[in-house]
Structures are given as C-alpha cells and as structure tokens.
Design a protein around this motif. Structure first.
Motif, PDB file in Angstrom:
ATOM      1  N   GLY B  48     -12.703 112.411 101.896  1.00 56.36           N
ATOM      2  CA  GLY B  48     -13.078 112.372 103.306  1.00 56.36           C
ATOM      3  C   GLY B  48     -14.513 112.739 103.614  1.00 56.36           C
ATOM      4  O   GLY B  48     -15.106 112.214 104.558  1.00 56.36           O
ATOM      5  N   TYR B  49     -15.107 113.638 102.839  1.00 56.07           N
ATOM      6  CA  TYR B  49     -16.460 114.094 103.188  1.00 56.07           C
ATOM      7  C   TYR B  49     -17.499 113.021 102.924  1.00 56.07           C
ATOM      8  O   TYR B  49     -18.400 112.782 103.718  1.00 56.07           O
ATOM      9  CB  TYR B  49     -16.819 115.362 102.405  1.00 56.07           C
ATOM     10  N   THR B  81      -8.162 116.027 120.389  1.00 55.75           N
ATOM     11  CA  THR B  81      -6.976 115.373 119.834  1.00 55.75           C
ATOM     12  C   THR B  81      -6.007 114.942 120.934  1.00 55.75           C
ATOM     13  O   THR B  81      -5.043 114.241 120.661  1.00 55.75           O
ATOM     14  CB  THR B  81      -6.249 116.273 118.826  1.00 55.75           C
ATOM     15  N   LEU B 240     -14.689 129.600 119.339  1.00 54.83           N
ATOM     16  CA  LEU B 240     -15.708 128.692 118.801  1.00 54.83           C
ATOM     17  C   LEU B 240     -15.621 128.624 117.284  1.00 54.83           C
ATOM     18  O   LEU B 240     -15.368 129.638 116.639  1.00 54.83           O
ATOM     19  CB  LEU B 240     -17.048 129.329 119.195  1.00 54.83           C
ATOM     20  N   ASP B 241     -15.890 127.441 116.700  1.00 60.24           N
ATOM     21  CA  ASP B 241     -16.033 127.403 115.242  1.00 60.24           C
ATOM     22  C   ASP B 241     -17.413 126.868 114.867  1.00 60.24           C
ATOM     23  O   ASP B 241     -18.288 126.762 115.719  1.00 60.24           O
ATOM     24  CB  ASP B 241     -14.863 126.663 114.576  1.00 60.24           C
ATOM     25  N   MET B 242     -17.624 126.558 113.594  1.00 64.06           N
ATOM     26  CA  MET B 242     -18.984 126.216 113.154  1.00 64.06           C
ATOM     27  C   MET B 242     -19.475 124.882 113.710  1.00 64.06           C
ATOM     28  O   MET B 242     -20.631 124.540 113.567  1.00 64.06           O
ATOM     29  CB  MET B 242     -19.107 126.258 111.642  1.00 64.06           C
ATOM     30  N   HIS B 264     -13.455 120.957 117.394  1.00 59.35           N
ATOM     31  CA  HIS B 264     -13.257 121.626 116.113  1.00 59.35           C
ATOM     32  C   HIS B 264     -14.063 120.868 115.064  1.00 59.35           C
ATOM     33  O   HIS B 264     -14.229 119.657 115.164  1.00 59.35           O
ATOM     34  CB  HIS B 264     -11.778 121.636 115.715  1.00 59.35           C
ATOM     35  N   TRP B 265     -14.517 121.603 114.061  1.00 58.78           N
ATOM     36  CA  TRP B 265     -15.312 120.948 113.017  1.00 58.78           C
ATOM     37  C   TRP B 265     -14.486 119.882 112.300  1.00 58.78           C
ATOM     38  O   TRP B 265     -14.963 118.802 112.007  1.00 58.78           O
ATOM     39  CB  TRP B 265     -15.802 121.996 112.008  1.00 58.78           C
ATOM     40  N   GLU B 266     -13.244 120.202 112.017  1.00 58.83           N
ATOM     41  CA  GLU B 266     -12.395 119.281 111.255  1.00 58.83           C
ATOM     42  C   GLU B 266     -11.549 118.422 112.176  1.00 58.83           C
ATOM     43  O   GLU B 266     -10.818 118.940 113.023  1.00 58.83           O
ATOM     44  CB  GLU B 266     -11.478 120.069 110.314  1.00 58.83           C
ATOM     45  N   ILE B 267     -11.635 117.119 112.011  1.00 57.55           N
ATOM     46  CA  ILE B 267     -10.826 116.179 112.787  1.00 57.55           C
ATOM     47  C   ILE B 267     -10.413 115.017 111.887  1.00 57.55           C
ATOM     48  O   ILE B 267     -10.901 114.902 110.758  1.00 57.55           O
ATOM     49  CB  ILE B 267     -11.598 115.609 114.002  1.00 57.55           C
ATOM     50  N   SER B 268      -9.549 114.169 112.392  1.00 54.77           N
ATOM     51  CA  SER B 268      -9.217 112.928 111.697  1.00 54.77           C
ATOM     52  C   SER B 268     -10.258 111.876 112.061  1.00 54.77           C
ATOM     53  O   SER B 268     -10.254 111.351 113.173  1.00 54.77           O
ATOM     54  CB  SER B 268      -7.823 112.449 112.115  1.00 54.77           C
ATOM     55  N   TYR B 269     -11.149 111.582 111.115  1.00 56.79           N
ATOM     56  CA  TYR B 269     -12.187 110.593 111.400  1.00 56.79           C
ATOM     57  C   TYR B 269     -11.617 109.183 111.459  1.00 56.79           C
ATOM     58  O   TYR B 269     -12.174 108.315 112.122  1.00 56.79           O
ATOM     59  CB  TYR B 269     -13.330 110.695 110.391  1.00 56.79           C
ATOM     60  N   SER B 271      -8.857 108.486 112.940  1.00 56.80           N
ATOM     61  CA  SER B 271      -8.413 108.382 114.331  1.00 56.80           C
ATOM     62  C   SER B 271      -9.601 108.197 115.261  1.00 56.80           C
ATOM     63  O   SER B 271      -9.559 107.399 116.199  1.00 56.80           O
ATOM     64  CB  SER B 271      -7.632 109.640 114.726  1.00 56.80           C
TER      65      SER B 271
END
Lengths: 392, 392
Positions: B48-49, B81, B240-242, B264-269, B271
């Motif tokens: 993913g990255y 989301t 808050l996150d990064m 959020h930093w992490e998501i489903s790209y 989607s």
C-alpha cells in the motif's frame, strides 16, 4: 512453515522483488484481494445495503477471527479503520478532567504522542513518560512509583514502536495496572500479526491494531479490543453514533452491550471482508509458528548487518521483526541506493517521526527492514550480502 | 440529461431491477468500481505505501473534485469514512464546557441526535431543538430568540433528514449564525450528490457528506468541509494524529494549515480513488442538471402516490428526492410485498430511527423511495402503477 505454498498465495511476488516493508504496508494474500473484489462487484450489482444484509453472517466472522487471534471473545471486538482510529475511539471514551495524568513511554508511536500533546494543550491533561532502564527496557519500578504518586487516569503503551526493533513489556505493565486498578491501553499496531498477542496475558482494557501491516490485510482496516470490565463500566465513545445505542427518548438512549458500540455505523464492508480473510489466513498458519519463524529471520538479518559493520539501532532485550540501521557514520543514502537498485522494498524513518528516540540515539534517521513469514532465509542472506558489498 | 448513456455506465442495472434506494446506498458507476479494483491490484503488487507514493498526484484530485462540487477550495476539504465520522471529527474540535448550548433541529439525523445526547450525558452540554413552523419549515424567529438567549457554542442542522422528504433551510440558518457569529455545522449527507450544495451560500463552518448515497461512491467514504475561518481559528480534532501536525518537541507540535488535519493518517486509498471517480462523474454531469431532473422525478412520484390514496409523509415547502409514505391506514407490509415482488429496491424506516418526527406524525414507520438521475420517468410510472394496483 510452508513458505513455498505461502509465496504461491501472493501475486505480488515476482520479478525478483524482495519485500521487506511489512511494518509499513505488507503484501496481501490473493484471497484477501479476491474477497474484496468479489464484494465490490456484488455492491455494484445491488447497492451496498442489500449486499450487507445478505452477507450479515459472513461479515460476523470478522469478530470471531479477531477474537481467536488475540484470545478474546467476539463481543470484545470492534472494527476500526486503523490502529490510530481505534486508539482515538478508546481515548474518547475517557472523560478527562484538568490535571488528569496519562502515563506513557518515550517510545510510543508519533500519532499517539501527538494525540497526548493535544490532550495536554486543550484539556490540561498531564503526560508523563515512564523511564527506560539502561538496557532500554521499561523501568517498571519507575512506573509503580509514578502510579502511586499520580494515580493516573490511564496508562498507554505501544507494544512495538514503529521506529525501533524494541518489544515493550506490556505484560509487566499490565500486572501493575491490574494491581493498582488503572485503565490500560495497548497499541499493538506492529505486534498483531507479527507475534502472539494475548489480551488475557497482557491484561489490558483496550488494545488497538491495524490491518495493513503484519496482518497483511487491506489499508483502512484495524480493530479495537475492549475488555469485559471496560464494557461493564459503560465505556463508550464520547461521540457515539447509532451503532452504539438505541435511541429510546428524545434525550435518552440505551447503550448496546458489545464492543461494536465503539464502531461507526458506516464502514467499508469490502475492506472488512478482506481483513477477515487476512485474519483467517494468519489464524490458519498459527501465530506461534509465525512468531518463531519471524524471530529467527530477524535475528539472522540483525546479526549479518552488525557483523558487516552497519550500526543496528534496535536496543532492548526482546527484539521484533523490525530492524533499524544506518551506515557506520549514520548515513542512509548508500543503503537506500543498493536496496532500490535490487528491488528490495524497505522504508526510512526520519527524526521528526521518532523525536524522543532519535534524539536520545543522536541520529537523524534510520533505514527499516521488516521481514515476515513469507520471506525466505535466502532472501535475507541475499539482502545481507548486497548490503555488505556496498560497504566494501 | 442523457439517461441512456448514464444507465449504460451501470453494470448493476439489469434483469428489470428498479433501483430506488439512492438515499440508502446507491449503485456505483462502473468507473468507480473499476478504479477501486485497479488500485487494489496495484497494492497487491507493491504494498500500500509504494502505490500511494507513486499515485500521490492522482489521489490529490479527490480534494479538487470535492471542492468543485461544493464551491470550496481544495485546502478546505478532508477525506472521511462517512458523514457521521466527519461530523464527529468536527465536533471533536470544539472544547465543550458544562452548560454550553448546542442548537439543533427535531429532524436531525439519529446518529447526530445520539451524539448530542452523549455530550449532554457526559459533559452536561445542553441540547435545544429549534421549533418548526406549522408548514414544517424551520422557525427562524425561534432560532434567533434562542441564539440571543443562550449564546450557543454551536448550531447544527441536517440539510435533508434521512426519514422525510424535507429540505431544511440551511441558508436561512447560516445567515443568522453569521450575524451572531455562531459556529455552524451542516450535515449534508443526503443532499450532496442529490442537489446543488454551495458552502459559500450556506455560510457554514463545517459541512459533512457521505460517498455511498446520492454521490454514488463506495461505502466507507465521505468528506468534511472546514471553512477558512475555522482553519484560521485553529480548529482541529481533539484526538489529532500525525496527519494533523508536525511533532516539533517532546511536548509540542505545529498544526498543519489545511483541513487535512481533520483526517486520520491511515485510510483506504482504494476507496478514496473510487470516491474521486464518483465526484468527477457528478461534476461532469453538473449538479444543477441533476437537481432539476431529480426534483421532477420525485414530484411525479409523490403526486402519483398521493392521488392513488397513499399517505405521503413529506411535509414542508421544499421537498427532496426522498419520498416517504405508508398505506392509507399507516400499513407498510403490502407496499413492501409489491415492491419486493417487482424487484424494486427501497428501504423502510421504523420509529426508533426517527423518534421525534414519527412520534409527531403518529406513525410507526414509513417506506422510503429515493429516485436519482439514472432513474427514468418510465420506471417512476411503472412503480406508481404497481403500487396503485395493490390498493385496488
């Protein structure tokens, strides 16, 4: 470990690629991707609600598979879109008051640190980081002293930091939290899927994990474990939605019993379906097997790098499948070039993501390799050899 | 409106299916599903990255397409989301104190109501619902009186309730909020994608929307609009996150400038990629066109149902593409049977999801039909005829 079979299940392993970024975002087994595509194609035919209704039983497997993985019960599990989202949801269930204390560690994940700082800035919550012993293990005597002195509202510990090979002693912390009846939150983002994580042994109230890393699930997935004790004490997200309660009167609701109250009502069910397959995949192989295999690979890689003259920055008695290193003088560029030239997938972390740890270590960054059970000893030896050669 | 072309873009329209649940979860255009599958297959190959890094420019189109849709700038947009998650993020940026007042409406969405009740229970925030006029429009004089009396911390209004055909006057509310300098949050979950939504005209500080309904995007997607004023005043999620800040010292950070700090930093790209295509699709047709077409279809359907003897429960001067009705005696079963027997996709809402509204209307539930621009007048007439016949 049947590595041949496991590698055949990965359509992404070809053209001599050596994938060592499992602490970043791993390669999914084909069954994970196929299940997501199948689910999306159903949604395309019927719309998302109809598909979810027809597949409600299958979708419930997410809870049983997650429970099996971490030795919990399905009712203790909530789906989340990441470990960080799960972490925020857990925190949001605690009504912090001014001067409440949160005890954490110097090695907690950057996003958790930023969250804590926000709580400090906005609610005047006090953040205290327990000390480390000279060997970099958590100083549990210091923690006990801090607990007695500050009666913290919460202890929060990252099991495996993202930027060093450390495994923090979450069970030791758990014993103290139980003894002094302190709420305890564990971020297991990098440990779940990599090694055995047993919530009964850790004795935590909340545990958070992500899908995309060592679990080999899709991006945008994760979970939150909530203990029976926390459920019984009615912990629930402050900004609860209809997933969490039954609206019984204009100004009242009744909270649902299970950890699902920590979910948002709306999620990507295709992602949940994929994540469920990833959980099944890990459960079928078995986490004890996976842990043993990973420990052996990472030990070999760490030894090889050290004996070639690289500086390995993983300090601690118990080390994980995250290997962080630099060149002899702290340089990263030459390492990155060799790895890129040889189709090795890796990541780099700079100081702004690991401020406390890298300041202490006096380094500006590290290269991170994170092998997993689909990697072979041969790959590890190849990467070790190409890196060694680059120093010659 | 080139309905033929639009229908050819939907692989889910076949076997005589009549899809009228766009207020639930719509049918995605094929380009939405294809872009998600393509993205997932890339992630399967590279992790993913790596895929996100290589596609960073394409992924940014999400912000420009969303901005275009609602007349904002890309820096005002955050991915979410769902509308509810966006709503929670916006609320979490407000530090409520005891006795702070939130003014909302009787017709706000159930999840928002539950969230408000939670704030009331846990933080002693006071929730006040402005009155409705006899014609069911919002009583803006009452709102002004409430504002003067209570100096609310927030006014929050659902643009189109999920369980009635009402369109609430969010522009009228916005004028008052501007005049008295009150923070203003609009839930546009059911309006974005259905009709023109213009944040400059609404004059809100926050606006939330979802992907899966009238936007025809994937499940697990949505967005949050944050005004320049709110950004400048440093509103940011409490947890808050990064994604939201640069970690600059062990106990300090610097907030990022744009609305991305609400993500959020992490998501489903995957989607996000699919949602971007859905946004593009709507922008290409044009929201003015879509609104006009939808208004005509829903007007026809409502008139047909009424003249056949059904009770239509959509009260208000301005009505949307959500049609709610029951049999003459409030019965739902016969209607459901006819629709199911004829492959018509619809939904049913019961009183526990619309407690205030359905208590006022003295009904236990409604059948909801929600046509959209891919539906034809012929479909509307067919459904009207089969329902009429069921009453005979």
């Amino acid at each position: 470990m049947n590595t041949d079979k496991i590698r055949q299940d990965i359509r992404g392993l070809k053209d001599g690629k050596i994938f060592l970024n499992n602490a970043g975002s791993s390669l999914m087994p084909s069954v994970v991707v196929d299940s997501m595509i199948d689910y999306l194609e159903l949604e395309e035919q019927m719309g998302g609600y109809e598909v979810a209704n027809r597949n409600s039983e299958v979708l419930e497997e997410f809870y049983s598979e997650t429970a099996k993985l971490i030795n919990a019960k399905p009712h203790n599990i909530a789906f989340a879109t990441s470990a960080t989202e799960a972490f925020a949801k857990a925190l949001s269930s605690i009504i912090f008051k001014e001067n409440d204390v949160i005890i954490t560690t110097a090695d907690d994940y950057i996003s958790n640190q930023i969250t804590f700082i926000s709580l400090q800035k906005k609610l005047n919550v006090k953040i205290i980081r327990m000390k480390n012993l000279p060997d970099n293990e958590l100083d549990l005597d210091d923690l006990e002293k801090l607990i007695k002195e500050h009666h913290p509202r919460l202890v929060a510990v990252t099991h495996i930091p993202t930027n060093s090979g450390l495994i923090q002693d979450v069970e030791g912390v758990g014993k103290l939290c139980k003894q002094y009846d302190i709420l305890y939150l564990v971020d297991a983002c990098q440990s779940v899927g990599q090694m055995v994580v047993d919530v009964q042994k850790i004795n935590c109230d909340f545990l958070t994990a992500t899908g995309r890393k060592f679990m080999r699930g899709p991006r945008g997935t994760g979970f939150l474990y909530v203990s029976d004790k926390a459920l019984k004490e009615n912990y629930a997200p402050l900004l609860l939605d209809m997933r969490g309660a039954d609206w019984t009167a204009p100004d009242d609701y009744i909270l649902f019993d299970t950890a699902k109250r920590f979910e948002h009502w709306e999620i990507s069910y295709a992602s949940l379906a994929g994540f469920t397959q990833a959980l099944k995949y890990a459960n079928t192989i078995g986490m004890h097997e996976i842990e043993k295999y990973n420990a052996s690979l990472s030990q070999t890689l760490r030894n090889n790098l050290q004996s070639s003259g690289f500086r390995v920055w993983d300090l601690g008695k118990h080390l994980s499948s995250i290997i962080t290193f630099t060149g002899p003088e702290g340089d990263l560029d030459a390492i990155q070039k060799v790895l890129n030239d040889n189709s090795v997938f890796f990541s780099v972390t700079y100081k702004n993501s690991a401020l406390i740890d890298f300041t202490r270590k006096n380094i500006h960054g590290i290269v991170r390799l994170s092998p997993h059970y689909f990697n072979t000893l041969e790959e590890i030896e190849n990467v070790s050899a190409m890196l060694k050669e680059s120093l010659a």
